[in-house]
Design a protein around this motif. Structure first.
Motif, PDB file in Angstrom:
ATOM      1  N   PRO A  99     -22.734  29.357  29.971  1.00  0.00           N
ATOM      2  CA  PRO A  99     -21.692  30.062  29.206  1.00  0.00           C
ATOM      3  C   PRO A  99     -22.190  31.351  28.569  1.00  0.00           C
ATOM      4  CG  PRO A  99     -21.672  27.718  28.700  1.00  0.00           C
ATOM      5  CD  PRO A  99     -22.916  27.982  29.496  1.00  0.00           C
ATOM      6  N   GLU A 100     -23.452  31.411  28.188  1.00  0.00           N
ATOM      7  CA  GLU A 100     -23.974  32.628  27.559  1.00  0.00           C
ATOM      8  C   GLU A 100     -23.990  33.795  28.533  1.00  0.00           C
ATOM      9  OE1 GLU A 100     -27.752  31.691  25.968  1.00  0.00           O
ATOM     10  OE2 GLU A 100     -26.971  30.280  24.461  1.00  0.00           O
ATOM     11  N   GLU A 101     -24.200  33.516  29.816  1.00  0.00           N
ATOM     12  CA  GLU A 101     -24.211  34.590  30.811  1.00  0.00           C
ATOM     13  C   GLU A 101     -22.804  34.932  31.278  1.00  0.00           C
ATOM     14  OE1 GLU A 101     -26.628  33.293  33.995  1.00  0.00           O
ATOM     15  OE2 GLU A 101     -28.492  33.198  32.810  1.00  0.00           O
ATOM     16  N   CYS A 102     -21.842  34.102  30.956  1.00  0.00           N
ATOM     17  CA  CYS A 102     -20.474  34.299  31.462  1.00  0.00           C
ATOM     18  C   CYS A 102     -19.516  34.599  30.329  1.00  0.00           C
ATOM     19  CB  CYS A 102     -20.023  33.093  32.264  1.00  0.00           C
ATOM     20  SG  CYS A 102     -21.014  32.758  33.726  1.00  0.00           S
ATOM     21  N   ASP A 103     -19.956  35.364  29.343  1.00  0.00           N
ATOM     22  CA  ASP A 103     -19.080  35.822  28.259  1.00  0.00           C
ATOM     23  C   ASP A 103     -18.500  34.648  27.462  1.00  0.00           C
ATOM     24  OD1 ASP A 103     -17.944  37.743  26.662  1.00  0.00           O
ATOM     25  OD2 ASP A 103     -16.197  38.059  27.963  1.00  0.00           O
ATOM     26  N   GLY A 104     -19.281  33.559  27.318  1.00  0.00           N
ATOM     27  CA  GLY A 104     -18.872  32.418  26.505  1.00  0.00           C
ATOM     28  C   GLY A 104     -17.804  31.541  27.106  1.00  0.00           C
ATOM     29  N   VAL A 105     -17.488  31.709  28.376  1.00  0.00           N
ATOM     30  CA  VAL A 105     -16.470  30.873  29.025  1.00  0.00           C
ATOM     31  C   VAL A 105     -17.073  29.510  29.320  1.00  0.00           C
ATOM     32  CG1 VAL A 105     -14.994  30.595  31.042  1.00  0.00           C
ATOM     33  CG2 VAL A 105     -15.310  32.862  30.022  1.00  0.00           C
ATOM     34  N   THR A 106     -16.437  28.465  28.792  1.00  0.00           N
ATOM     35  CA  THR A 106     -16.926  27.098  28.999  1.00  0.00           C
ATOM     36  C   THR A 106     -16.020  26.264  29.884  1.00  0.00           C
ATOM     37  OG1 THR A 106     -15.799  26.337  26.998  1.00  0.00           O
ATOM     38  CG2 THR A 106     -18.095  27.074  26.770  1.00  0.00           C
ATOM     39  N   ARG A 107     -14.803  26.738  30.125  1.00  0.00           N
ATOM     40  CA  ARG A 107     -13.884  25.958  30.939  1.00  0.00           C
ATOM     41  C   ARG A 107     -12.943  26.875  31.681  1.00  0.00           C
ATOM     42  NH1 ARG A 107      -9.807  21.535  28.368  1.00  0.00           N
ATOM     43  NH2 ARG A 107      -8.855  23.468  27.591  1.00  0.00           N
ATOM     44  N   ILE A 108     -12.707  26.553  32.949  1.00  0.00           N
ATOM     45  CA  ILE A 108     -11.783  27.316  33.776  1.00  0.00           C
ATOM     46  C   ILE A 108     -10.919  26.332  34.549  1.00  0.00           C
ATOM     47  CG2 ILE A 108     -13.279  29.344  33.988  1.00  0.00           C
ATOM     48  CD1 ILE A 108     -14.134  28.303  36.724  1.00  0.00           C
ATOM     49  N   SER A 109      -9.790  26.828  35.040  1.00  0.00           N
ATOM     50  CA  SER A 109      -8.916  26.015  35.893  1.00  0.00           C
ATOM     51  C   SER A 109      -9.004  26.528  37.314  1.00  0.00           C
ATOM     52  CB  SER A 109      -7.465  26.073  35.399  1.00  0.00           C
ATOM     53  OG  SER A 109      -6.987  27.402  35.454  1.00  0.00           O
ATOM     54  N   LEU A 110      -9.092  25.610  38.255  1.00  0.00           N
ATOM     55  CA  LEU A 110      -9.224  25.951  39.663  1.00  0.00           C
ATOM     56  C   LEU A 110      -8.211  25.134  40.467  1.00  0.00           C
ATOM     57  CD1 LEU A 110     -13.122  25.949  40.050  1.00  0.00           C
ATOM     58  CD2 LEU A 110     -11.623  27.924  39.794  1.00  0.00           C
ATOM     59  N   PRO A 111      -7.805  25.643  41.633  1.00  0.00           N
ATOM     60  CA  PRO A 111      -6.874  24.872  42.476  1.00  0.00           C
ATOM     61  C   PRO A 111      -7.566  23.649  43.061  1.00  0.00           C
ATOM     62  CG  PRO A 111      -7.539  26.875  43.596  1.00  0.00           C
ATOM     63  CD  PRO A 111      -8.069  26.979  42.195  1.00  0.00           C
ATOM     64  N   VAL A 112      -6.922  22.527  42.945  1.00  0.00           N
ATOM     65  CA  VAL A 112      -7.521  21.284  43.414  1.00  0.00           C
ATOM     66  C   VAL A 112      -7.640  21.256  44.930  1.00  0.00           C
ATOM     67  CG1 VAL A 112      -5.334  20.039  43.574  1.00  0.00           C
ATOM     68  CG2 VAL A 112      -7.428  18.777  43.129  1.00  0.00           C
ATOM     69  N   MET A 113      -6.812  22.028  45.619  1.00  0.00           N
ATOM     70  CA  MET A 113      -6.873  22.048  47.075  1.00  0.00           C
ATOM     71  C   MET A 113      -8.136  22.715  47.599  1.00  0.00           C
ATOM     72  SD  MET A 113      -4.216  20.397  47.925  1.00  0.00           S
ATOM     73  CE  MET A 113      -4.266  20.717  49.687  1.00  0.00           C
ATOM     74  N   GLU A 114      -8.829  23.470  46.738  1.00  0.00           N
ATOM     75  CA  GLU A 114     -10.055  24.158  47.151  1.00  0.00           C
ATOM     76  C   GLU A 114     -11.302  23.361  46.825  1.00  0.00           C
ATOM     77  OE1 GLU A 114     -10.075  26.827  48.865  1.00  0.00           O
ATOM     78  OE2 GLU A 114      -7.929  27.284  48.767  1.00  0.00           O
ATOM     79  N   LEU A 115     -11.139  22.190  46.214  1.00  0.00           N
ATOM     80  CA  LEU A 115     -12.288  21.397  45.791  1.00  0.00           C
ATOM     81  C   LEU A 115     -12.232  20.005  46.403  1.00  0.00           C
ATOM     82  CD1 LEU A 115     -12.310  22.297  41.976  1.00  0.00           C
ATOM     83  CD2 LEU A 115     -13.769  23.283  43.744  1.00  0.00           C
ATOM     84  N   TRP A 116     -13.413  19.426  46.494  1.00  0.00           N
ATOM     85  CA  TRP A 116     -13.480  18.023  46.910  1.00  0.00           C
ATOM     86  C   TRP A 116     -12.956  17.150  45.785  1.00  0.00           C
ATOM     87  CZ3 TRP A 116     -15.725  13.696  44.880  1.00  0.00           C
ATOM     88  CH2 TRP A 116     -15.831  12.578  45.720  1.00  0.00           C
ATOM     89  N   SER A 117     -12.142  16.128  46.152  1.00  0.00           N
ATOM     90  CA  SER A 117     -11.609  15.200  45.150  1.00  0.00           C
ATOM     91  C   SER A 117     -11.764  13.782  45.684  1.00  0.00           C
ATOM     92  CB  SER A 117     -10.138  15.495  44.856  1.00  0.00           C
ATOM     93  OG  SER A 117      -9.355  15.405  46.033  1.00  0.00           O
ATOM     94  N   PRO A 118     -12.014  12.837  44.802  1.00  0.00           N
ATOM     95  CA  PRO A 118     -12.179  11.444  45.248  1.00  0.00           C
ATOM     96  C   PRO A 118     -10.861  10.875  45.765  1.00  0.00           C
ATOM     97  CG  PRO A 118     -12.185  11.563  42.860  1.00  0.00           C
ATOM     98  CD  PRO A 118     -12.204  12.971  43.343  1.00  0.00           C
ATOM     99  N   ASP A 119     -10.962  10.065  46.795  1.00  0.00           N
ATOM    100  CA  ASP A 119      -9.772   9.473  47.421  1.00  0.00           C
ATOM    101  C   ASP A 119      -9.390   8.180  46.692  1.00  0.00           C
ATOM    102  OD1 ASP A 119     -12.102   8.304  48.256  1.00  0.00           O
ATOM    103  OD2 ASP A 119     -11.335   7.735  50.223  1.00  0.00           O
TER     104      ASP A 119
END
Length: 468
Positions: A99-119
């Protein structure tokens, strides 16, 4: 040959990217909040692969849900329809940044279709998934992912309707991975089972026909052959609110039964009692036809309330038969002017009347056995002699004797007719008392049957509720 070389090149490239991600975090640029798109795109390209640096380590998936509503219970098809707020947590080891290198960002939202998800599935699910999709997940800087989604769950459930409408249902929700064994995916609850139950009661306590009693659960391992799967089993215990069915079914039926009991106070010799009971049976049948849609139907068994209605109808028919018997005794036997048999006098008018404390009318006592009528001799016919000649006396005495014989015959006929009327009246009174005693006896037996029946039904309901 060219296509195979191309596939090998793609796989090798992905392995190189994954190897680089294993030893580095997502990169950030100055003046740019959060990880760069290029570094995240490299992670998106690894969607088909489980996000673990060491594939021998399983991915931990945490599950929790809130039961928001019970949409329907179909007793015939044994299906429970509910609406859940489902929340899944898992660790994505490639989505890590500082977070210190990314301007203090600790959480982001991403599309679930682009990530692996448990079945993760519900093993009891038997319908189509028509739930509203939630296309995004939250990812924090440690790679911890949270996915909130809404689930309209149509699940198979063994519904017990014997104690309807005071039934308690216990349905099972089994969460687990469909494909991944415990070597790849482990499943555990995100909250304690008590917390899940409390959260669900908060939303379900004032909605619909059903109320939530409790949610219990346990973790276990499902073994099939040589493979093992991690599963979480939830037992959702719900109870039906019976007010609707008590008001629309039980109370009207009880009122009709009460009216049937009170109909015994109508005069037994009146034909109105039989017609009244027939009208009551007809009304009860129409009531059952109208209320048939409220009763659950299933091939597994009949609810006790259905047995209750059937027995109530049978009792009404028995009450009508009792009225027919009493009417036959009062109107048929008494019209034949038959003598009451001695065994009827002894058994019914003496013993049964004393047993049931039959209230004899004032001035009337139980009839005694009949006594043979003794012939009564008429007094001697006295003819006074007058001062007449023998010829005149002979003529006058012959005419007077004829007239006296006619008068005696008329008096004998009149006496016989009056005796017959008296006999008929006595026979009618005796048969009426026989009918009244039988009616009083059958009414007591009918009350006893109804009381025992209601006690048994209420006891069975209470025992069933306590067991469940």
């Amino acid at each position: 040959m060219g296509s195979s070389q191309k596939s090998i090149g793609i796989i090798s490239g992905l392995l190189v990217i994954s190897a680089s991600l294993c030893h580095s975090k997502l990169t950030c640029k100055e003046g740019h909040s959060g990880p760069t798109l290029e570094s995240m795109q490299a992670v998106f390209d690894l969607k088909p692969f489980r996000p673990a640096v060491n594939l021998s380590n399983p991915t931990i998936t945490n599950i929790s849900f809130t039961l928001y509503a019970v949409l329907g219970v179909n007793e015939k098809t044994q299906i429970l329809t509910t609406f859940l707020w489902l929340r899944l947590y898992w660790q994505h080891e490639f989505l890590v940044w500082d977070p210190e290198e990314c301007d203090g960002v600790t959480r982001i939202s991403l599309p679930v279709m682009e990530l692996w998800s448990p079945d993760i599935i519900v093993y009891e699910f038997v319908g189509d998934d028509v739930s509203q999709a939630c296309p995004y997940v939250y990812v924090n800087h440690t790679g911890h992912i949270r996915w909130d989604r809404m689930l309209r769950l149509v699940s198979a459930c063994n519904l017990e309707i014997f104690s309807f409408p005071f039934d308690v249902q216990n349905c099972t929700f089994t969460f687990g991975s469909y494909m991944h064994t415990i070597r790849d995916v482990r499943v555990s609850p995100a909250l304690t089972f008590e917390e899940i139950s409390v959260n669900s009661k908060r939303y379900l306590e004032a909605s619909g026909e059903w109320e939530l009693v409790d949610i219990l659960g346990e973790t276990s391992i499902l073994q099939f052959g040589i493979d093992e799967w991690d599963i979480i089993t939830f037992w959702v215990v719900i109870k039906r609110r019976p007010v609707l069915y008590v008001v629309n079914l039980l109370i009207p039926s009880s009122f009709l039964m009460l009216i049937d009991i009170l109909s015994f106070y109508l005069p037994p010799h009146s034909v109105d009692r039989a017609s009244f009971k027939m009208t009551l049976i007809l009304g009860y049948t129409v009531f059952l036809l109208i209320m048939n849609d409220l009763l659950p139907s299933t091939a597994n068994g009949t609810p006790i309330i259905g047995i209750y209605f059937s027995v109530c109808l049978a009792l009404m028919v028995i009450s009508l038969l009792e009225t027919v018997i009493i009417t036959n005794v009062l109107h048929h036997n008494s019209k034949k002017y038959q003598e009451v048999p001695n065994w009827v006098r002894v058994i019914i008018l003496k013993h049964i009347a004393n047993l049931i404390c039959y209230p004899w009318p004032e001035g009337v006592r139980p009839p005694s056995p009949p006594q043979e009528d003794k012939p009564q001799s008429s007094g001697p016919l006295v003819i006074q002699h007058t001062d007449q000649s023998p010829a005149q006396q002979t003529t006058n005495s012959g005419a007077a004797l004829t007239e006296l014989q006619q008068i005696c015959q008329f008096l004998a006929d009149l006496r016989a007719h009056l005796a017959s009327l008296k006999k008929e009246g006595e026979l009618q009174d005796q048969w009426c008392h026989v009918g009244y005693v039988l009616d009083f006896l059958l009414f007591r037996i009918y009350l006893l049957l109804i009381s025992c029946y209601f006690i048994v039904i209420i006891t069975m309901w209470c025992i069933w509720i306590n067991q469940t």
